[in-house]
Design a protein around this motif. Structure first.
Motif, short mmCIF file in Angstrom:
data_model
loop_
_atom_site.label_atom_id
_atom_site.label_comp_id
_atom_site.label_asym_id
_atom_site.label_seq_id
_atom_site.Cartn_x
_atom_site.Cartn_y
_atom_site.Cartn_z
N VAL A 215 0.84 -1.09 0.04
CA VAL A 215 -0.02 0.10 -0.06
C VAL A 215 0.89 1.10 -0.01
O VAL A 215 0.44 1.98 -0.58
CB VAL A 215 -1.00 -0.05 1.10
N THR A 216 2.05 1.38 0.78
CA THR A 216 3.03 2.72 0.84
C THR A 216 3.42 2.70 -0.51
O THR A 216 3.81 3.50 -0.85
CB THR A 216 3.75 2.42 1.91
N ALA A 217 3.87 1.38 -1.40
CA ALA A 217 4.51 1.49 -2.49
C ALA A 217 3.55 1.96 -3.55
O ALA A 217 3.75 2.63 -4.31
CB ALA A 217 4.83 0.06 -3.01
N TYR A 218 1.92 1.52 -3.38
CA TYR A 218 1.09 2.13 -4.21
C TYR A 218 1.02 3.66 -4.03
O TYR A 218 1.23 4.41 -4.86
CB TYR A 218 -0.02 1.62 -3.90
N ALA A 219 0.97 4.10 -2.74
CA ALA A 219 0.85 5.38 -2.60
C ALA A 219 1.93 6.42 -3.14
O ALA A 219 1.80 7.51 -3.63
CB ALA A 219 0.48 5.68 -1.01
N GLY A 220 3.27 5.86 -3.06
CA GLY A 220 4.56 6.57 -3.18
C GLY A 220 4.37 6.58 -5.04
O GLY A 220 4.79 7.58 -5.39
N ALA A 221 3.87 5.47 -5.62
CA ALA A 221 4.04 5.35 -7.22
C ALA A 221 2.76 6.27 -7.71
O ALA A 221 3.26 7.01 -8.45
CB ALA A 221 3.82 3.98 -7.47
N LEU A 222 1.60 6.05 -7.02
CA LEU A 222 0.41 6.77 -7.88
C LEU A 222 -0.27 7.74 -6.91
O LEU A 222 -1.16 8.43 -7.40
CB LEU A 222 -0.50 5.58 -8.24
N GLY A 223 0.19 7.93 -5.83
CA GLY A 223 -0.47 8.79 -4.90
C GLY A 223 -1.96 8.29 -4.69
O GLY A 223 -1.97 7.11 -4.10
N GLN A 224 -3.16 9.13 -4.74
CA GLN A 224 -4.32 8.87 -4.40
C GLN A 224 -5.29 8.77 -5.52
O GLN A 224 -6.71 8.96 -5.24
CB GLN A 224 -5.18 9.66 -3.50
N ARG A 225 -4.79 8.41 -6.51
CA ARG A 225 -5.89 8.16 -7.73
C ARG A 225 -5.58 6.87 -8.07
O ARG A 225 -4.86 5.74 -7.77
CB ARG A 225 -4.93 8.90 -9.09
N PRO A 226 -6.76 6.20 -8.82
CA PRO A 226 -6.83 4.89 -9.06
C PRO A 226 -5.88 4.43 -9.91
O PRO A 226 -5.05 5.01 -11.03
CB PRO A 226 -8.28 4.90 -10.02
N GLY A 227 -5.66 3.18 -9.94
CA GLY A 227 -4.75 2.36 -10.81
C GLY A 227 -4.18 1.09 -10.22
O GLY A 227 -4.82 0.68 -9.49
N ALA A 228 -3.04 0.57 -10.73
CA ALA A 228 -2.31 -0.44 -10.23
C ALA A 228 -0.81 -0.25 -10.00
O ALA A 228 -0.28 0.32 -10.68
CB ALA A 228 -2.67 -1.86 -11.17
N VAL A 229 -0.39 -1.24 -8.92
CA VAL A 229 1.13 -1.15 -8.66
C VAL A 229 1.60 -2.44 -8.58
O VAL A 229 1.08 -3.06 -8.10
CB VAL A 229 1.54 -0.25 -7.50
N VAL A 230 2.59 -2.70 -9.39
CA VAL A 230 3.58 -4.05 -9.19
C VAL A 230 4.70 -3.82 -8.55
O VAL A 230 5.41 -2.74 -9.00
CB VAL A 230 3.66 -4.86 -10.36
N ALA A 231 4.79 -4.24 -7.12
CA ALA A 231 6.15 -4.14 -6.57
C ALA A 231 6.81 -5.40 -6.45
O ALA A 231 6.30 -6.30 -5.93
CB ALA A 231 5.89 -3.66 -4.84
N ALA A 232 8.08 -5.29 -6.98
CA ALA A 232 8.80 -6.42 -7.18
C ALA A 232 10.22 -6.41 -6.80
O ALA A 232 10.89 -5.62 -7.32
CB ALA A 232 8.86 -7.20 -8.86
N GLY A 233 10.84 -7.26 -6.15
CA GLY A 233 11.92 -7.25 -5.54
C GLY A 233 12.47 -8.68 -5.30
O GLY A 233 12.16 -9.54 -6.17
N THR A 234 12.72 -9.14 -4.17
CA THR A 234 12.82 -10.42 -3.80
C THR A 234 11.52 -11.32 -4.22
O THR A 234 11.32 -12.38 -4.74
CB THR A 234 13.32 -10.96 -2.51
N GLY A 235 10.45 -10.73 -3.68
CA GLY A 235 9.07 -11.04 -3.87
C GLY A 235 8.24 -10.39 -5.12
O GLY A 235 9.03 -9.59 -5.72
N MET A 236 7.20 -10.61 -5.15
CA MET A 236 6.30 -10.01 -6.10
C MET A 236 4.64 -9.80 -5.63
O MET A 236 4.24 -10.79 -5.54
CB MET A 236 6.44 -10.69 -7.57
N ILE A 237 3.98 -8.58 -5.73
CA ILE A 237 2.90 -8.41 -5.31
C ILE A 237 2.22 -7.30 -6.16
O ILE A 237 3.01 -6.51 -6.52
CB ILE A 237 2.74 -8.05 -4.09
#
Length: 344
Positions: A130-152
């Motif tokens: 969720v914090t990755a989402y907020a950092g990436a897109l702020g508070q607008r609709p969309g999708a974020v893929v956070a990938a490092g060792t894992g992936m979500i």
């Protein structure tokens, strides 16, 4: 001016940032000072260790406020210890890896502890996605893929969250660093055995990194940080992809898995912005070229955008929005748990 705190807890340790925001939250958050602690938090029977988090958070707050030159004398020690004073911090967001599944201890202990020690009355406990989402897109609709060792992957239309994968290296995280590394090591072991699907190129790289192939199980299986060890081989797979069809196939399959996760969480109606964030995308073109092709095929209505900020920036953004009563991201008991004074 209001002071807000963002915390990012993950496998590489803890990061803290102090931000300032206008009282109405309209001007966003300005980062004023930051500090870090390299040791990751422990987990126990109740999940992430709340006591250890507090033991590092409280000195970090003192350090950040001192760096910012904030005068804390307007809040008496008596008020702070009784938990009845407003405190210096208007809001705090703690984003942590594993919050959704391992956050029971934090949810049970932190609100009262932070009210008592810092006078904090507005607190958000958020999954790191969720914090990755907020950092990436702020508070607008969309999708974020956070990938490092894992992936979500995480998406929202601002009425609720949609999550895909993030289930750990044994049950999922398909396409993440540990997944790519494990697939590369399997291909190396196949080449060592003379089985179909083996890659001599990956075998050579594996033996340069880890030593003789027969010794790998003994090196890997006792490790408590197996996902990180597996993920450390992902860059080798990407480097081999240019000239090795087995390695190229592994990276292409990873791209397909990542795109599938993004497609599962993207809001179904209208255009969708998809942001990619995390260290895995530092693999560069070997991953990004097939990923762009997969996203175009699976999500033709989506636009891939750059992440505006990292998860620590996202934690600050959420804290600033909470302080200004402008938080629009959906509340969720496990993904984005908002606790305010009136909650008791």
């Amino acid at each position: 001016m209001s002071w807000v705190l963002g915390v990012d807890s993950g496998g590489s340790g803890l990061r803290f940032a102090l931000g300032s925001t206008a009282p109405d939250g309209t001007a966003g958050v300005t980062t004023v000072a930051a500090t870090a602690s390299a040791e990751p938090l422990r987990t126990g029977p109740s999940g992430i260790d709340a006591g250890q988090l507090l033991a590092r958070l409280l000195p970090a707050v003192d350090t950040l406020l001192a760096q910012a030159g904030v005068n804390t004398n307007t809040n008496t020690n008596t008020d702070m210890e009784a938990g009845s004073g407003p405190g210096v911090l208007s809001a705090v967001t703690i984003g942590a890896a594993g919050m959704a599944t391992l956050g029971d201890g934090l949810r049970a202990e932190l609100p009262a502890a932070l009210a008592h020690s810092l006078g904090v009355r507005r607190l958000v406990l958020a999954a790191d996605a969720v914090t990755a989402y907020a950092g990436a897109l702020g508070q607008r609709p969309g999708a974020v893929v956070a990938a490092g060792t894992g992936m979500i992957a995480l998406g929202t239309d601002l009425t609720g969250w949609r999550r895909a994968d993030g289930w750990g290296h044994l049950l999922g995280d398909c396409g993440g660093g540990a997944w790519i590394g494990r697939a590369g090591l399997e291909a190396a072991m196949r080449a060592h055995d003379g089985r179909r699907g083996g890659s001599p190129a990956l075998l050579s790289r594996m033996e340069e990194v880890f030593g003789p192939a027969p010794e790998l199980p003994g090196l890997l299986y006792p490790r408590t940080d197996r996902p990180a060890v597996l993920a450390s081989f992902a860059p080798e797979v990407a480097r081999c992809a240019a000239g090795d069809p087995i390695a190229a196939g592994i990276v292409s399959t990873a791209a397909r898995h990542i795109a599938e996760a993004a497609a599962a969480v993207c809001p179904p109606s209208g255009a969708c912005e998809v942001a990619l964030t995390g260290g895995l995308f530092g693999l560069g073109d070997p991953l990004l070229v097939p990923l762009r092709a997969e996203l175009a095929g699976q999500l033709p209505h989506a636009t891939t955008v750059s992440a505006a900020a990292d998860p620590l920036g996202g934690a600050l953004l959420i804290a600033g929005a909470l302080a200004g009563d402008t938080l629009r991201l959906p509340h969720d008991a496990r993904l984005l748990n908002v606790l305010t004074e009136q909650d008791g």
